[in-house]
Design an enzyme around this catalytic site. Structure first.
Site, PDB file in Angstrom:
ATOM      1  N   VAL A  73      77.176  69.431  79.215  1.00  0.00           N
ATOM      2  CA  VAL A  73      78.146  70.342  79.853  1.00  0.00           C
ATOM      3  C   VAL A  73      78.227  70.027  81.352  1.00  0.00           C
ATOM      4  O   VAL A  73      79.312  69.891  81.918  1.00  0.00           O
ATOM      5  CB  VAL A  73      77.733  71.824  79.632  1.00  0.00           C
ATOM      6  N   ASP A 122      67.728  78.129  62.720  1.00  0.00           N
ATOM      7  CA  ASP A 122      67.867  78.788  61.411  1.00  0.00           C
ATOM      8  C   ASP A 122      68.946  78.164  60.526  1.00  0.00           C
ATOM      9  O   ASP A 122      68.938  78.356  59.313  1.00  0.00           O
ATOM     10  CB  ASP A 122      68.189  80.276  61.594  1.00  0.00           C
ATOM     11  N   MET A 131      60.089  79.649  59.557  1.00  0.00           N
ATOM     12  CA  MET A 131      61.030  80.613  60.162  1.00  0.00           C
ATOM     13  C   MET A 131      62.375  80.585  59.446  1.00  0.00           C
ATOM     14  O   MET A 131      62.511  79.982  58.385  1.00  0.00           O
ATOM     15  CB  MET A 131      61.192  80.293  61.634  1.00  0.00           C
ATOM     16  N   ARG A 145      64.645  83.531  59.959  1.00  0.00           N
ATOM     17  CA  ARG A 145      65.161  84.922  59.942  1.00  0.00           C
ATOM     18  C   ARG A 145      65.575  85.310  58.534  1.00  0.00           C
ATOM     19  O   ARG A 145      64.742  85.233  57.635  1.00  0.00           O
ATOM     20  CB  ARG A 145      66.326  85.054  60.929  1.00  0.00           C
ATOM     21  N   GLU A 183      55.674  72.762  45.320  1.00  0.00           N
ATOM     22  CA  GLU A 183      55.697  73.176  43.908  1.00  0.00           C
ATOM     23  C   GLU A 183      56.618  74.369  43.725  1.00  0.00           C
ATOM     24  O   GLU A 183      57.154  74.590  42.645  1.00  0.00           O
ATOM     25  CB  GLU A 183      54.289  73.543  43.429  1.00  0.00           C
ATOM     26  N   GLN A 239      57.533  75.762  65.240  1.00  0.00           N
ATOM     27  CA  GLN A 239      58.732  75.011  64.829  1.00  0.00           C
ATOM     28  C   GLN A 239      59.787  74.925  65.917  1.00  0.00           C
ATOM     29  O   GLN A 239      60.637  74.054  65.900  1.00  0.00           O
ATOM     30  CB  GLN A 239      59.395  75.704  63.625  1.00  0.00           C
TER      31      GLN A 239
HETATM   32  O1  F6P Z   1      66.595  82.589  65.439  1.00  0.00           O
HETATM   33  C1  F6P Z   1      65.533  81.707  65.663  1.00  0.00           C
HETATM   34  C2  F6P Z   1      64.231  82.353  65.309  1.00  0.00           C
HETATM   35  O2  F6P Z   1      63.201  81.435  65.582  1.00  0.00           O
HETATM   36  C3  F6P Z   1      64.111  82.896  63.882  1.00  0.00           C
HETATM   37  O3  F6P Z   1      63.813  81.884  62.950  1.00  0.00           O
HETATM   38  C4  F6P Z   1      63.022  83.906  64.041  1.00  0.00           C
HETATM   39  O4  F6P Z   1      63.097  84.905  63.041  1.00  0.00           O
HETATM   40  C5  F6P Z   1      63.286  84.479  65.407  1.00  0.00           C
HETATM   41  O5  F6P Z   1      64.014  83.497  66.123  1.00  0.00           O
HETATM   42  C6  F6P Z   1      62.055  84.840  66.183  1.00  0.00           C
HETATM   43  O6  F6P Z   1      62.479  85.446  67.349  1.00  0.00           O
HETATM   44  P1  F6P Z   1      61.560  85.662  68.619  1.00  0.00           P
HETATM   45  O7  F6P Z   1      61.333  84.331  69.252  1.00  0.00           O
HETATM   46  O8  F6P Z   1      62.364  86.569  69.481  1.00  0.00           O
HETATM   47  O9  F6P Z   1      60.288  86.241  68.133  1.00  0.00           O
END
Ligand code: F6P
Length: 323
Positions: free
Chosen positions: A23, A127, A169, A171, A187, A255
């Site tokens: 950007v 996600d 992760m 969400r 598995e 992650q």
């Molecule tokens: O949206 C990205 C994410 O890493 C999700 O996978 C996870 O549920 C959430 O953010 C965790 O959020 P925070 O970093 O606010 O705990």
């Protein structure tokens, strides 16, 4: 001369810095002034804005996280918060905003564009749950991190003939679990999009031992009906009857902290550049993402109104491959 600003919002994702760099450099190339807003919408409401010059974007393409900082803001979800943000944008004579982030962040982008401020979103979340992009910035790197952990866990699981449960992760979305499970040779995969029956899961794991496997690996999405903690509790409570226990690893934020790989660096670079190109053409109220392998824009109104579908045929493939 155009004055544009960029912010990163929500959970950070490896590759966000490459998008910021794109950007900044493409904006400067057009003769624009580019500004960075620190800590997402929180910084926007507070007027935490800094000029970004070419050298400010040096040495960042390979760094995870975001040099601008990120945040989640409850206040920005209110009308007062958004009016505050709008005031800042006008006070700093900014003419357009680029929002690098995932679902929640793009709702904010949509709300601002709905208030007649020119906004372009850049699809970025590990996600991979954002409508308007088949893959988002950070997903590929997050998968690499999860896979590396799984490969290592399988080594020790095999040595001890153990069952391991790894929570990833995502969400409310099972994408990370599904892809990690298939590519890690799990598995079983447990995710929010399908119902989980712990008894059926136990039978699957027992059956895999009976087929001569040295270990059993279950990948669980954090948003699943039974997450790692709940499955672990269930297996613990019924340990004698089920005949084995589970070792649990929750990967969590590990992650998100990876060094962005080439896929994410390139995707972020292309999306960041595409966002400024749209502004140069006077197009906004859009999210830039990857569709059918090409950079494509989707109206933010469509992005926030739709849920991205997950290809559950991959789950059946995973089941077959786990034989
Ligand atoms: O949206 C990205 C994410 O890493 C999700 O996978 C996870 O549920 C959430 O953010 C965790 O959020 P925070 O970093 O606010 O705990």
């Amino acid at each position: 001369m155009k004055r544009i600003a960029v912010l990163t919002s929500g959970g950070d994702a490896p590759g966000m810095n490459a998008a910021i760099r794109a950007v900044v450099r493409t904006g400067l190339d057009k003769g624009w002034d580019v500004f960075g807003i620190r800590h997402g919408y929180v910084g926007l409401m507070a007027g935490n804005i800094v000029p970004l010059r070419a050298r400010d974007a040096s040495g960042i393409i390979h760094r995870g996280g975001t040099i601008l900082g990120s945040a989640r803001s409850a206040e920005f979800k209110t009308e007062d918060g958004r009016l505050k943000a709008l005031r800042t944008l006008h006070e700093h004579e900014l003419e357009a905003l680029i929002v690098i982030g995932g679902g929640g962040s793009q709702i904010g982008a949509y709300e601002l564009s709905h208030m007649d401020f020119p906004v372009v979103g850049v699809a970025s979340t590990i996600d991979n749950d954002l409508y308007g992009s088949e893959i988002t910035i950070g997903v590929d790197t997050a998968l690499h991190v999860a896979l590396e952990a799984i490969d290592r866990l399988k080594v020790t699981a095999s040595s001890h003939q153990r069952a391991f449960l790894v929570e990833v992760m995502g969400r409310d979305c099972g994408y990370l679990a599904l892809i990690t499970g298939i590519t890690g040779g799990a598995e079983a995969i447990v995710m929010p999009e399908i119902e989980t029956d712990p008894e059926a899961l136990a039978s699957e794991l027992r059956a895999s031992y009976e087929r001569g496997k040295a270990h059993a690996l279950v990948v669980v999405a954090e948003g699943a009906q039974y997450n790692a903690a709940e499955l672990s509790r269930y297996f613990q409570e019924h340990r004698e009857r089920l005949g084995f226990e589970l070792r649990v690893t929750i990967l969590g934020h590990v992650q998100r902290g990876g060094v962005p790989g080439p896929f994410d660096r390139l995707l972020a670079t292309r999306l960041g550049a595409a966002a400024t190109e749209h502004l140069a053409r006077g197009q906004h109220g859009l999210l830039v993402g990857l569709l059918k392998g090409e950079i494509a824009a989707t109206p933010l109104a469509e992005v926030v109104a739709n849920k991205k579908p997950l290809d559950l045929r991959l789950l059946e493939l995973a089941r077959v491959l786990a034989q």
